[in-house]
Design an enzyme around this catalytic site. Sequence first.
Site, PDB file in Angstrom:
ATOM      1  N   GLU A 196       0.830  -1.203   0.000  1.00  0.00           N
ATOM      2  CA  GLU A 196       0.000   0.000   0.000  1.00  0.00           C
ATOM      3  C   GLU A 196       0.874   1.268   0.000  1.00  0.00           C
ATOM      4  O   GLU A 196       0.762   2.144   0.862  1.00  0.00           O
ATOM      5  CB  GLU A 196      -0.982  -0.004   1.178  1.00  0.00           C
ATOM      6  N   GLU A 319      -5.154  -8.463  -0.842  1.00  0.00           N
ATOM      7  CA  GLU A 319      -5.965  -8.169   0.343  1.00  0.00           C
ATOM      8  C   GLU A 319      -7.418  -8.012  -0.090  1.00  0.00           C
ATOM      9  O   GLU A 319      -7.721  -7.151  -0.930  1.00  0.00           O
ATOM     10  CB  GLU A 319      -5.500  -6.912   1.084  1.00  0.00           C
TER      11      GLU A 319
END
Length: 515
Positions: A196, A319
């Site tokens: 991220e 994810e």
Amino acid sequence: MKKNLFLLLIFTFCNQLAFSQKESTILSIKKAEKPTVIDKNIYGHFAEHLGRCIYGGFFVGDTSKIPNTNGVRNDIISALKELKIPNLRWPGGCFADTYHWKDGVGPKEKRPTIVNTWWGGVTEDNSFGTHDFLNLCEELGAQPYLSGNVGSGTVQELADWVQYTNFSGKSPMSDLRKENGRTEPWKVKFWGIGNEAWGCGGNMTPEYYAGEYRKFATFMSDWENTGGLTRIASGANGSDYNWTEVLMKNIPINMLGGVGVHHYAVINWSKKGDAVDFNEDGYFKTMTSALKMEEYVTKHAAIMDKYDPEKKVAMMVDEWGAWYEVEKGSNPGFLYQQNTMRDAVLAGSTLNIFNNHADRVRMANLAQCVNVLQAVILTDKAKMILTPTYHIMKMYRVHQDAELLPIDFKSPEYTYEGNTLPAISASASKDKSGLVHVSLVNIDAKKENKIEINLAELGLKNVTATILTSKKLQDYNSFDKPNAIEPKEFKGFKNSKGKLEVTIPAFSVVVLEGK
């Protein structure tokens, strides 16, 4: 008068019969012109240093009275083996970009502590490190997926980690590995270069991250990547298509093994709703968010196709899952939530999406494995339960490395307060032994749906089925009633003249097997 009444009854019956026939959804399954394999890694999992996922979840220490292997709970190992877990991602998540792997090797009593600033501000002692994780993966028969520290780490640090885990010859890092008790390398294939990067991994722009990725990736291997590493770029959040565009444009294809995508089913980030105490409004909004995955995967894939028409680069949805408010009384930073039939149909629907996009999606990681978010396993001291999501992953394991069978159908609608969602999702595959599996999900909160499947083209005669369902959407497995929801034999179908007529109850998941 009696004659007119009789005619009226006949007319009404015919109308109802016609309406009933219209209500039946025709689902066609065909043999693929160009075979596509559903990569088993789509059924991967995620274990972050977050809450009680590692400490108090997987890892209880080798002095614990709970039966364990080198400190890892035996019941968890056994449960994950049942799923045929193909890969496990570690150590994060946001935690990955604060983790320095050398702090987690060597004598445990000499390891420094670390403050987990992202998740609860707790102090960890680094007693679970590289050896513990990679040995766990060996025990599970799963591929490890290591997330490297780009946010606060260095290129040398990541290059050293690769050498420590993978190099069989003599070098400073392989010598250190041997000093720490491991002679042979683990040969780790999957490597995430940061996590991220657009957020907790550094708040980078895609252009800046693409440059960082190229630098880190360069020093992980040689020119030809003879180590066979799959280097995975930190991918987009949901609908950030520009992120994928910039990465695909600015990173050479030969340096790129995969590009990540993250998407969580969330009602509202500021008011996520309760995991158990929800109504149909909360359910519909959660499923609306979850089914966005179809759009995201399709549009990110289209961008990847533009730069990589041969589909050499995999999409890694590393994810995904549902995110609610934490359970009352639990640490807000630990993200502990219960798991209901809502999560089961959400998991089934999402896995159907991944299966049907198997030409590009070749890895996915449910968040997370134990005690965090949409976990497949929950623990309470010595107790352990398997969640409805666990049972879906087990029912769907039949698709792992099977050949995708194209399906064609128009789903009936699930309507709530004037809004609609497709009620039915499906995917189908044929395994190496010739068994055909069809997974069906009905997300409608109130109505059963009828599916008609033409079996003639596939030559199927004998069909059996399994179902996961319950009386209420809010039902879940508790530590007092751990087996309240579990798969059962399903007989709600009939096979007539090459057509399989299936009546799938509201909010339920069915897997058919035919030969």
